[in-house]
Design an enzyme around this catalytic site. Sequence first.
Site, PDB file in Angstrom:
ATOM      1  N   LYS A  46     -43.292  36.664   4.019  1.00  0.00           N
ATOM      2  CA  LYS A  46     -42.380  37.203   2.998  1.00  0.00           C
ATOM      3  C   LYS A  46     -42.819  36.840   1.574  1.00  0.00           C
ATOM      4  O   LYS A  46     -42.536  37.565   0.640  1.00  0.00           O
ATOM      5  CB  LYS A  46     -40.951  36.730   3.247  1.00  0.00           C
ATOM      6  CG  LYS A  46     -40.326  37.396   4.452  1.00  0.00           C
ATOM      7  CD  LYS A  46     -38.871  37.025   4.608  1.00  0.00           C
ATOM      8  CE  LYS A  46     -38.285  37.746   5.806  1.00  0.00           C
ATOM      9  NZ  LYS A  46     -36.853  37.551   5.968  1.00  0.00           N
ATOM     10  N   ARG A  67     -29.488  19.367   4.497  1.00  0.00           N
ATOM     11  CA  ARG A  67     -29.956  18.057   4.967  1.00  0.00           C
ATOM     12  C   ARG A  67     -30.698  17.342   3.835  1.00  0.00           C
ATOM     13  O   ARG A  67     -30.449  16.186   3.557  1.00  0.00           O
ATOM     14  CB  ARG A  67     -30.878  18.276   6.180  1.00  0.00           C
ATOM     15  CG  ARG A  67     -31.503  17.023   6.720  1.00  0.00           C
ATOM     16  CD  ARG A  67     -32.353  17.315   7.929  1.00  0.00           C
ATOM     17  NE  ARG A  67     -33.442  18.252   7.661  1.00  0.00           N
ATOM     18  CZ  ARG A  67     -34.292  18.684   8.574  1.00  0.00           C
ATOM     19  NH1 ARG A  67     -34.175  18.285   9.834  1.00  0.00           N
ATOM     20  NH2 ARG A  67     -35.253  19.518   8.262  1.00  0.00           N
ATOM     21  N   THR A  68     -31.612  18.075   3.174  1.00  0.00           N
ATOM     22  CA  THR A  68     -32.320  17.522   2.017  1.00  0.00           C
ATOM     23  C   THR A  68     -31.605  18.057   0.779  1.00  0.00           C
ATOM     24  O   THR A  68     -31.817  19.206   0.374  1.00  0.00           O
ATOM     25  CB  THR A  68     -33.790  17.993   2.009  1.00  0.00           C
ATOM     26  OG1 THR A  68     -34.313  17.828   3.326  1.00  0.00           O
ATOM     27  CG2 THR A  68     -34.628  17.254   0.999  1.00  0.00           C
TER      28      THR A  68
HETATM   29  P1  ATR Z   1     -36.403  29.795   6.236  1.00  0.00           P
HETATM   30  O1  ATR Z   1     -37.271  30.147   5.080  1.00  0.00           O
HETATM   31  O2  ATR Z   1     -36.690  30.563   7.474  1.00  0.00           O
HETATM   32  O3  ATR Z   1     -34.930  29.796   5.902  1.00  0.00           O
HETATM   33  P2  ATR Z   1     -37.107  26.955   5.878  1.00  0.00           P
HETATM   34  O4  ATR Z   1     -37.571  27.149   4.501  1.00  0.00           O
HETATM   35  O5  ATR Z   1     -37.950  26.169   6.801  1.00  0.00           O
HETATM   36  O6  ATR Z   1     -36.837  28.310   6.658  1.00  0.00           O
HETATM   37  O7  ATR Z   1     -35.630  26.331   5.797  1.00  0.00           O
HETATM   38  C1  ATR Z   1     -34.974  25.934   6.914  1.00  0.00           C
HETATM   39  C2  ATR Z   1     -33.596  25.366   6.570  1.00  0.00           C
HETATM   40  O8  ATR Z   1     -33.085  24.806   7.756  1.00  0.00           O
HETATM   41  C3  ATR Z   1     -33.613  24.227   5.558  1.00  0.00           C
HETATM   42  O9  ATR Z   1     -32.389  24.227   4.859  1.00  0.00           O
HETATM   43  C4  ATR Z   1     -33.723  22.992   6.461  1.00  0.00           C
HETATM   44  O10 ATR Z   1     -33.256  21.794   5.884  1.00  0.00           O
HETATM   45  P3  ATR Z   1     -34.252  20.882   4.985  1.00  0.00           P
HETATM   46  O11 ATR Z   1     -34.372  21.574   3.663  1.00  0.00           O
HETATM   47  O12 ATR Z   1     -33.581  19.557   4.899  1.00  0.00           O
HETATM   48  O13 ATR Z   1     -35.563  20.833   5.741  1.00  0.00           O
HETATM   49  C5  ATR Z   1     -32.810  23.412   7.574  1.00  0.00           C
HETATM   50  N1  ATR Z   1     -33.054  22.724   8.837  1.00  0.00           N
HETATM   51  C6  ATR Z   1     -34.024  22.990   9.746  1.00  0.00           C
HETATM   52  N2  ATR Z   1     -33.920  22.162  10.807  1.00  0.00           N
HETATM   53  C7  ATR Z   1     -32.845  21.351  10.568  1.00  0.00           C
HETATM   54  C8  ATR Z   1     -32.202  20.307  11.296  1.00  0.00           C
HETATM   55  N3  ATR Z   1     -32.629  19.913  12.494  1.00  0.00           N
HETATM   56  N4  ATR Z   1     -31.125  19.722  10.738  1.00  0.00           N
HETATM   57  C9  ATR Z   1     -30.649  20.095   9.528  1.00  0.00           C
HETATM   58  N5  ATR Z   1     -31.215  21.096   8.791  1.00  0.00           N
HETATM   59  C10 ATR Z   1     -32.297  21.709   9.298  1.00  0.00           C
END
Ligand code: ATR
Length: 278
Positions: free
Chosen positions: A65, A152-153
């Site tokens: 993307k 989470r972050t």
């Molecule tokens: P995408 O672009 O597909 O949305 P991404 O940029 O990898 O994917 O973002 C994934 C989201 O899922 C993020 O908000 C991530 O949190 P972090 O920013 O803290 O990494 C969240 N996420 C993925 N796995 C998680 C988990 N096990 N617990 C909490 N949040 C999670």
Amino acid sequence: MYKLGLIGYPIGHSLSPWIHNQLMEQQGIEGSYELLEIQPDVFDEKMNFLKEKDLHGFNVTVPYKEKVIPHLDALDESARQLGAVNTVKHTSKGWTGYNTDGTGFVHSLNNRYPDLFHDQSKALLIGSGGAARGIYAALTRSGVDTVDVANRTVKRAEELIEQIPASSSSKSMTLEEAYEKLADYDLIVQTTTVGMNPDNHKVILSLDHLTKGTVVSDIVYRPMKTKFLIEAENLGARLHYGHEMLLQQAVYAFQIWTNTNPEAMPLLEKFEQKLKGV
Ligand code: ATR
């Protein structure tokens, strides 16, 4: 005869060909929608090939993307703002990139719960990845009062709010804070991959502070009803499903390519049957 397709990796299980074939049938349009799977190590090379394929347009999914942008000639406003493209149309100016994810989300939500869209409505977005960015941008323009972001972050939530201009003020927070404050919101949107097959026993946070009647949305559509949505339903929430957004973003892409006005609702039930069968 429209020549359409999807680029991404892996895309073998994509539902997009099914959706676009249904839309062509609905609109009485002849055409094809091909899966154009591209391995990451040959992406740039294959994009040059694609230029010669004479496509009217194509969709873009994970992980391209953002990577597709240098190959395009123009971007519409939402794609430029988000730095991500899910739809490309071939025009006289070359390839133009669009992003229909956020607008697809808001439109599908509005179809089901129009009462949410007023100037006192408070939304909480969970997650800060690519999907969250598109939804945040569209939701902040949709007439709701507030869109707060929990992640989470927490730093990524802060960055998202900083980078995407919004008319209303938004707060960032941790998942723990979000859990405590759930009752403050009219809409809660889960935008992460947590709960997706095969991890369908997982939930990003417990919903036990939720008040009855809150709209809870999960963009995950495999499974169709995630554990998050099951918990929400048990607490008296109103549900909005990921496949409704998936269908509506496809409808917008189809509209961009063909200048027709296809409708998502007549396809919804058939799409649900299809999803249950895969
Ligand atoms: P995408 O672009 O597909 O949305 P991404 O940029 O990898 O994917 O973002 C994934 C989201 O899922 C993020 O908000 C991530 O949190 P972090 O920013 O803290 O990494 C969240 N996420 C993925 N796995 C998680 C988990 N096990 N617990 C909490 N949040 C999670």
